[in-house]
Write a protein that holds these residues in place. Structure first.
Motif, PDB file in Angstrom:
ATOM      1  N   ALA A 113       0.821  -1.204  -0.144  1.00 45.39           N
ATOM      2  CA  ALA A 113       0.137  -0.002  -0.175  1.00 45.39           C
ATOM      3  C   ALA A 113       0.888   1.179   0.001  1.00 45.39           C
ATOM      4  O   ALA A 113       1.840   1.058   0.540  1.00 45.39           O
ATOM      5  CB  ALA A 113      -0.859  -0.043   1.164  1.00 45.39           C
ATOM      6  N   HIS A 114       0.516   2.192  -0.807  1.00 45.12           N
ATOM      7  CA  HIS A 114       1.213   3.468  -0.664  1.00 45.12           C
ATOM      8  C   HIS A 114       0.562   4.480   0.264  1.00 45.12           C
ATOM      9  O   HIS A 114      -0.766   4.684  -0.089  1.00 45.12           O
ATOM     10  CB  HIS A 114       1.203   4.173  -2.393  1.00 45.12           C
ATOM     11  N   LEU A 115       1.266   4.951   1.205  1.00 45.78           N
ATOM     12  CA  LEU A 115       0.780   5.962   2.177  1.00 45.78           C
ATOM     13  C   LEU A 115       1.472   7.223   1.925  1.00 45.78           C
ATOM     14  O   LEU A 115       2.681   7.158   1.706  1.00 45.78           O
ATOM     15  CB  LEU A 115       0.753   5.378   3.568  1.00 45.78           C
ATOM     16  N   GLU A 116       0.774   8.201   1.810  1.00 40.54           N
ATOM     17  CA  GLU A 116       1.309   9.635   1.781  1.00 40.54           C
ATOM     18  C   GLU A 116       2.206   9.749   2.989  1.00 40.54           C
ATOM     19  O   GLU A 116       3.305  10.290   2.972  1.00 40.54           O
ATOM     20  CB  GLU A 116       0.507  10.545   1.483  1.00 40.54           C
TER      21      GLU A 116
ATOM     22  N   SER B  81       3.608   8.479   9.111  1.00 40.12           N
ATOM     23  CA  SER B  81       3.281   9.073  10.480  1.00 40.12           C
ATOM     24  C   SER B  81       2.134   8.909  11.128  1.00 40.12           C
ATOM     25  O   SER B  81       1.767   8.881  12.234  1.00 40.12           O
ATOM     26  CB  SER B  81       4.146  10.500  10.865  1.00 40.12           C
ATOM     27  N   GLU B  82       1.271   9.091  10.179  1.00 41.36           N
ATOM     28  CA  GLU B  82      -0.246   8.852  10.663  1.00 41.36           C
ATOM     29  C   GLU B  82      -0.555   7.553  11.074  1.00 41.36           C
ATOM     30  O   GLU B  82      -1.664   7.277  11.958  1.00 41.36           O
ATOM     31  CB  GLU B  82      -1.326   9.414   9.407  1.00 41.36           C
ATOM     32  N   VAL B  83      -0.008   6.566  10.609  1.00 40.60           N
ATOM     33  CA  VAL B  83      -0.122   5.279  10.937  1.00 40.60           C
ATOM     34  C   VAL B  83       0.571   4.738  11.995  1.00 40.60           C
ATOM     35  O   VAL B  83       0.310   3.677  12.926  1.00 40.60           O
ATOM     36  CB  VAL B  83       0.095   4.231   9.770  1.00 40.60           C
TER      37      VAL B  83
END
Length: 136
Positions: A25-28, A31-33
């Motif tokens: 998965a590509h996460l922008e 740090s949110e996860v």
């Protein structure tokens, strides 16, 4: 990919993060996860996967549960003593001198390039490389 996932599992990276890695998965914004301890473990996993000759780790177990901290130190020792982490998961023919065709693991280890690990701690290390003694 299998070697990367095994390293992440050994470092007790959460199943949520492992699922994201598996699905690529590509996460922008990671740090949110990730919590700070999960971010540290993921960065350490990335370092083990990259297999550098020198690894510098600052305060590796400050925010970790004791059992996870013990596994981190175990993997750091393995990185130096076995000249890498989980070499048996590497595909044959890889260009960095891992030789899966040798029958003796000790022969394979002696043919790999040496690894160095520099660790800073708030405590001293005992002869096995595990934190011990009063905080400094």
């Amino acid at each position: 990919k299998a070697r990367a996932l095994k390293i992440c599992q050994r470092l007790c990276i959460s199943s949520q993060i492992l699922n994201l890695i598996e699905t690529e998965a590509h996460l922008e914004v990671w740090s949110e996860v990730l919590s700070s301890s999960q971010a540290f473990l993921l960065n350490l996993a990335r370092a083990f996967i990259a297999d550098p000759e020198v690894l510098c780790v600052n305060l590796p177990n400050v925010t970790l549960e004791p059992s996870v901290g013990e596994e981190v130190y175990s993997m750091l020792r393995e990185f130096v003593m076995d000249r890498g982490v989980l070499p048996s998961c590497l595909p044959s023919g890889i260009a960095n001198s891992w030789d899966a065709t040798e029958s003796q693991p000790s022969a394979r280890v002696s043919r790999r390039r040496p690894r160095t690990c520099i660790v800073t701690t708030l405590q001293g290390l005992d002869s096995a490389g595990t934190p011990s003694g009063p905080a400094r």
